[in-house]
Scaffold this active site. Structure first.
Site, short mmCIF file in Angstrom:
data_model
loop_
_atom_site.label_atom_id
_atom_site.label_comp_id
_atom_site.label_asym_id
_atom_site.label_seq_id
_atom_site.Cartn_x
_atom_site.Cartn_y
_atom_site.Cartn_z
N HIS A 1 0.87 -1.11 0.11
CA HIS A 1 -0.08 0.06 0.17
C HIS A 1 0.88 1.09 0.09
O HIS A 1 2.19 1.19 0.23
CB HIS A 1 -0.90 -0.05 1.36
CG HIS A 1 -0.44 0.02 2.62
ND1 HIS A 1 0.17 0.93 3.00
CD2 HIS A 1 -0.47 -0.76 3.49
CE1 HIS A 1 0.59 0.85 4.31
NE2 HIS A 1 0.12 -0.33 4.53
N CYS B 1 2.58 -4.60 6.72
CA CYS B 1 2.33 -4.52 5.25
C CYS B 1 3.69 -4.05 4.80
O CYS B 1 4.57 -3.74 5.25
CB CYS B 1 1.53 -3.51 5.04
SG CYS B 1 -0.28 -4.01 5.77
#
Length: 143
Positions: free
Chosen positions: A98, A118
């Site tokens: 992301h 992430c």
């Protein structure tokens, strides 16, 4: 040059690089990746703030993410779930590639490793990856 569509993604955590491949040929690389607060080692449990290692798939995308676009990594796999189950723990999940947090100026980046496991990139980089990496693309994340 006409952009190619990736058929494989490689993330090298030690070198902090993400490389896109098409038919075995690297065609785009992104450096300076940001990971979880504990970037070394394979993710084992929910909350350990590690980024998984191994072979997974980009299995869906979220244009309404709390971060500037996100592509989900198919963690946990069966082996990850079994390992966590053996310790009576959850393996966690919701691991994504992301961009930066929504609300942060588009040309800025958070400092250091700040995710919960992430893989974060700049907003411009995730926009490009969004276009070049279709759902179903294999991803290998290695130390």
């Amino acid at each position: 040059m006409v952009p190619r569509v990736a058929d494989f993604v490689l993330v090298d955590k030690s070198d902090r690089i993400l490389v896109l491949y098409h038919r075995g040929e690297a065609f785009r690389a992104y450096r300076g990746l940001q990971f979880g607060d504990a970037p070394m080692g394979h993710k084992r449990f929910e909350g350990d703030e590690r980024t998984p290692e191994g072979r997974y798939t980009i299995d869906t995308r979220n244009p309404q993410s709390s971060y500037h676009l996100s592509l989900r990594v198919s963690y946990p796999n069966a082996s990850d779930r079994e390992y966590a189950r053996a310790y009576g723990r959850s393996p966690g999940g919701d691991i994504f590639l992301h961009g930066q947090p929504n609300g942060l100026a588009s040309n800025l980046r958070m400092r250091g490793d700040w995710t919960d496991g992430c893989i974060a990139l700049s907003n411009a980089e995730i926009e490009e990856i969004w276009e070049l990496v279709p759902d179903g693309t294999p991803i290998e994340i290695r130390q």
